[in-house]
Design a protein around this motif. Structure first.
Motif, mmCIF file in Angstrom:
data_model
loop_
_atom_site.group_PDB
_atom_site.id
_atom_site.type_symbol
_atom_site.label_atom_id
_atom_site.label_comp_id
_atom_site.label_asym_id
_atom_site.label_seq_id
_atom_site.Cartn_x
_atom_site.Cartn_y
_atom_site.Cartn_z
ATOM 1 N N ILE A 191 -5.937 15.989 -13.719
ATOM 2 C CA ILE A 191 -5.956 14.799 -12.864
ATOM 3 C C ILE A 191 -7.336 14.160 -12.902
ATOM 4 N N GLU A 192 -7.387 12.828 -13.065
ATOM 5 C CA GLU A 192 -8.651 12.108 -13.120
ATOM 6 C C GLU A 192 -9.197 11.868 -11.711
ATOM 7 N N GLU A 193 -10.512 11.919 -11.593
ATOM 8 C CA GLU A 193 -11.137 11.748 -10.277
ATOM 9 C C GLU A 193 -10.822 10.387 -9.665
ATOM 10 N N LYS A 194 -10.754 9.337 -10.486
ATOM 11 C CA LYS A 194 -10.516 8.002 -9.937
ATOM 12 C C LYS A 194 -9.173 7.924 -9.217
ATOM 13 N N ASP A 195 -8.160 8.644 -9.706
ATOM 14 C CA ASP A 195 -6.858 8.658 -9.037
ATOM 15 C C ASP A 195 -6.940 9.386 -7.699
ATOM 16 N N ILE A 196 -7.741 10.453 -7.651
ATOM 17 C CA ILE A 196 -7.906 11.191 -6.394
ATOM 18 C C ILE A 196 -8.610 10.308 -5.359
ATOM 19 N N LYS A 197 -9.633 9.574 -5.791
ATOM 20 C CA LYS A 197 -10.359 8.683 -4.887
ATOM 21 C C LYS A 197 -9.428 7.622 -4.303
ATOM 22 N N THR A 198 -8.595 7.039 -5.168
ATOM 23 C CA THR A 198 -7.670 6.000 -4.704
ATOM 24 C C THR A 198 -6.657 6.571 -3.723
ATOM 25 N N TYR A 199 -6.089 7.723 -4.043
ATOM 26 C CA TYR A 199 -5.093 8.346 -3.167
ATOM 27 C C TYR A 199 -5.712 8.731 -1.824
ATOM 28 N N GLU A 236 0.831 -1.205 0.000
ATOM 29 C CA GLU A 236 0.000 0.000 0.000
ATOM 30 C C GLU A 236 0.864 1.254 0.000
ATOM 31 N N ASP A 237 1.971 1.194 0.729
ATOM 32 C CA ASP A 237 2.881 2.336 0.788
ATOM 33 C C ASP A 237 3.513 2.585 -0.582
ATOM 34 N N LYS A 238 3.905 1.498 -1.249
ATOM 35 C CA LYS A 238 4.481 1.631 -2.590
ATOM 36 C C LYS A 238 3.452 2.183 -3.571
ATOM 37 N N GLU A 239 2.221 1.668 -3.474
ATOM 38 C CA GLU A 239 1.166 2.146 -4.368
ATOM 39 C C GLU A 239 0.884 3.628 -4.141
ATOM 40 N N SER A 240 0.881 4.026 -2.857
ATOM 41 C CA SER A 240 0.639 5.429 -2.524
ATOM 42 C C SER A 240 1.731 6.325 -3.085
ATOM 43 N N HIS A 247 3.361 10.260 -7.136
ATOM 44 C CA HIS A 247 4.246 10.698 -8.223
ATOM 45 C C HIS A 247 3.431 11.059 -9.461
ATOM 46 N N ARG A 248 2.429 10.226 -9.801
ATOM 47 C CA ARG A 248 1.603 10.503 -10.984
ATOM 48 C C ARG A 248 0.752 11.754 -10.776
ATOM 49 N N LEU A 249 0.169 11.894 -9.597
ATOM 50 C CA LEU A 249 -0.647 13.074 -9.306
ATOM 51 C C LEU A 249 0.196 14.345 -9.369
ATOM 52 N N ASN A 250 1.370 14.298 -8.765
ATOM 53 C CA ASN A 250 2.246 15.468 -8.749
ATOM 54 C C ASN A 250 2.741 15.797 -10.155
ATOM 55 N N GLY A 304 -6.001 7.900 3.859
ATOM 56 C CA GLY A 304 -6.933 7.995 4.976
ATOM 57 C C GLY A 304 -7.520 9.381 5.159
ATOM 58 N N TYR A 305 -7.736 10.103 4.046
ATOM 59 C CA TYR A 305 -8.410 11.400 4.149
ATOM 60 C C TYR A 305 -9.757 11.202 4.848
ATOM 61 N N GLN A 306 -10.033 12.060 5.811
ATOM 62 C CA GLN A 306 -11.306 11.974 6.519
ATOM 63 C C GLN A 306 -12.436 12.491 5.636
ATOM 64 N N LYS A 307 -13.534 11.746 5.590
ATOM 65 C CA LYS A 307 -14.672 12.157 4.779
ATOM 66 C C LYS A 307 -15.522 13.166 5.539
ATOM 67 N N GLN A 308 -16.328 13.923 4.781
ATOM 68 C CA GLN A 308 -17.260 14.847 5.416
ATOM 69 C C GLN A 308 -18.234 14.063 6.286
ATOM 70 N N GLN A 309 -18.578 14.639 7.439
ATOM 71 C CA GLN A 309 -19.438 13.943 8.385
ATOM 72 C C GLN A 309 -20.858 13.773 7.855
ATOM 73 N N LYS A 310 -21.348 14.788 7.134
ATOM 74 C CA LYS A 310 -22.650 14.708 6.477
ATOM 75 C C LYS A 310 -22.502 15.340 5.098
ATOM 76 N N ILE A 311 -23.059 14.668 4.070
ATOM 77 C CA ILE A 311 -22.947 15.235 2.729
ATOM 78 C C ILE A 311 -24.045 16.272 2.514
ATOM 79 N N CYS A 312 -23.839 17.123 1.530
ATOM 80 C CA CYS A 312 -24.823 18.153 1.200
ATOM 81 C C CYS A 312 -26.125 17.488 0.742
ATOM 82 N N PRO A 313 -27.289 17.932 1.249
ATOM 83 C CA PRO A 313 -28.565 17.315 0.858
ATOM 84 C C PRO A 313 -28.920 17.522 -0.602
ATOM 85 N N TYR A 314 -28.261 18.494 -1.262
ATOM 86 C CA TYR A 314 -28.557 18.774 -2.672
ATOM 87 C C TYR A 314 -27.538 18.131 -3.607
ATOM 88 N N GLU A 315 -26.607 17.336 -3.043
ATOM 89 C CA GLU A 315 -25.465 16.856 -3.829
ATOM 90 C C GLU A 315 -25.875 16.020 -5.030
#
Length: 255
Positions: free
Chosen positions: A192-200, A7-11, A16-19, A205-216
Motif C-alpha cells: 500500500i502506498e503512503e499517499k493512499d493512507i494519507k488520503t484515507y 467524499e463518502d463515495k471516494e472513501s 476497496h483499493r486499500l483492502n 478523520g483519523y485523529q493525529k498525534q497530539q505532539k510529534i516525536c522531536p527526533y522525527e
C-alpha cells in the motif's frame, strides 16, 4: 450534501483499493493463516490505525480464522503524545482489546549489542525498547505474530538506506520468522502506498498525534525520503522497478 456524498463515495472506493492490496499482500507473502493470534503495534499514527482497521475487519471473515489484539507503548522520556482515550475508543469500535504499556530509556545509553554507535541514536533505542515490550506481551498473550504498520514507501526508503549506508541490497521483509522465539513479524501494508493512507486517514478523520516525536525529522530516513521523492519525479515507474527487484531477489520473505 453533495460534497458529503462525494467524499463518502471516494472513501468507499479508496477502502476497496486499500483492502484489495492488503489481501493481495496476505496471499502473496503468506502473512496470515488459520488460528493465528496477531498483536498489532498501535502507535496512534495513520499507518497503525489503518493496519488495525484492516485486520479487525478481515478477522470477522471465516477464512482465515485469526484473533487480533493491539498494543500501545508509551515512552516516558520522549515528548510526543497520543490520545490514549481515542485509541481505546478506536479499538472498542473494532472489537479489539487494547493493551497499554509504559517504558523508558536513557538517550545516549548503550544497550548490550554489537554496534554501540547505532545504539546511541534515540530512534534506535526507542524502537528497540518498543519491540521488547511487544515481544514480551506477545508471549504473555500467546500470540504467534506481530503486525507492524510499515507501508510500501517505508520498505523502499529502507532499501535506499541500506544501499547507501550499509552497502547491501535489503529491506524490512513483509514476513520475518524469528529464529530465537516462536514469533513472526508481518507487514500487511507492504503493498500500500503512503499517499493512499494519507488520503484515507483524512477522509475518515483519523485523529493525529497530539505532539510529534522531536527526533522525527532529525534522521537519515528523512533525508532518504527526499531523495526517493526526487527519484519518483525523475521516473514515476521507479517504485515498481524497485519492488520487482526486491521480489526477484527474495528480499520480502525471510524465514
Amino acid at each position: 450534501m453533495e460534497k458529503l456524498n462525494n467524499e463518502d463515495k471516494e472513501s468507499r472506493r479508496l477502502w476497496h483499493r486499500l483492502n484489495e492490496r492488503f489481501v493481495k499482500a496476505m496471499a502473496t507473502y503468506h502473512l496470515i493463516e488459520d488460528d493465528d493470534h496477531i498483536l498489532v503495534g498501535l502507535s496512534g499514527g495513520k499507518d497503525s490505525l489503518l493496519l488495525l482497521e484492516l485486520l479487525a475487519c478481515r478477522s470477522r471473515i471465516s477464512h482465515p480464522r485469526f484473533k487480533v489484539d493491539a498494543l500501545h507503548v508509551r515512552m516516558e522520556n520522549i515528548h510526543y503524545e497520543t490520545d490514549t482515550s481515542y485509541l481505546q475508543q478506536f479499538c472498542d469500535d473494532l472489537g479489539v482489546t487494547l493493551h497499554v504499556r509504559t517504558t523508558r530509556f536513557e538517550v545516549g545509553s548503550v544497550e548490550t549489542g554489537k554496534d554501540a554507535r547505532r545504539q546511541k541514536q534515540p530512534c534506535f533505542l526507542c524502537s528497540w525498547n518498543r519491540r521488547k515490550q511487544m515481544f514480551n506481551l506477545a508471549q504473555e498473550l500467546g500470540c504467534n505474530k506481530i503486525a507492524l504498520g510499515h507501508h510500501q514507501d517505508d520498505l523502499l526508503h529502507t532499501t535506499l538506506m541500506n544501499l547507501t549506508f550499509q552497502g547491501r541490497f535489503d529491506t524490512m521483509p513483509a514476513l520475518l520468522k524469528m529464529r530465537k522465539m516462536p514469533l513472526s513479524i508481518i507487514r500487511p501494508l507492504c503493498m500500500i502506498e503512503e499517499k493512499d493512507i494519507k488520503t484515507y486517514a483524512a477522509l475518515q478523520g483519523y485523529q493525529k498525534q497530539q505532539k510529534i516525536c522531536p527526533y522525527e525529522t532529525n534522521s537519515h530516513r528523512a533525508d532518504i525520503k527526499e531523495i526517493y521523492d526526487a527519484i519518483e519525479r525523475m521516473n514515476p515507474e521507479a517504485r515498481y522497478s524497485m519492488w520487482n527487484a526486491l521480489n526477484a531477489d527474495n528480499k520480502l520473505i525471510e524465514e
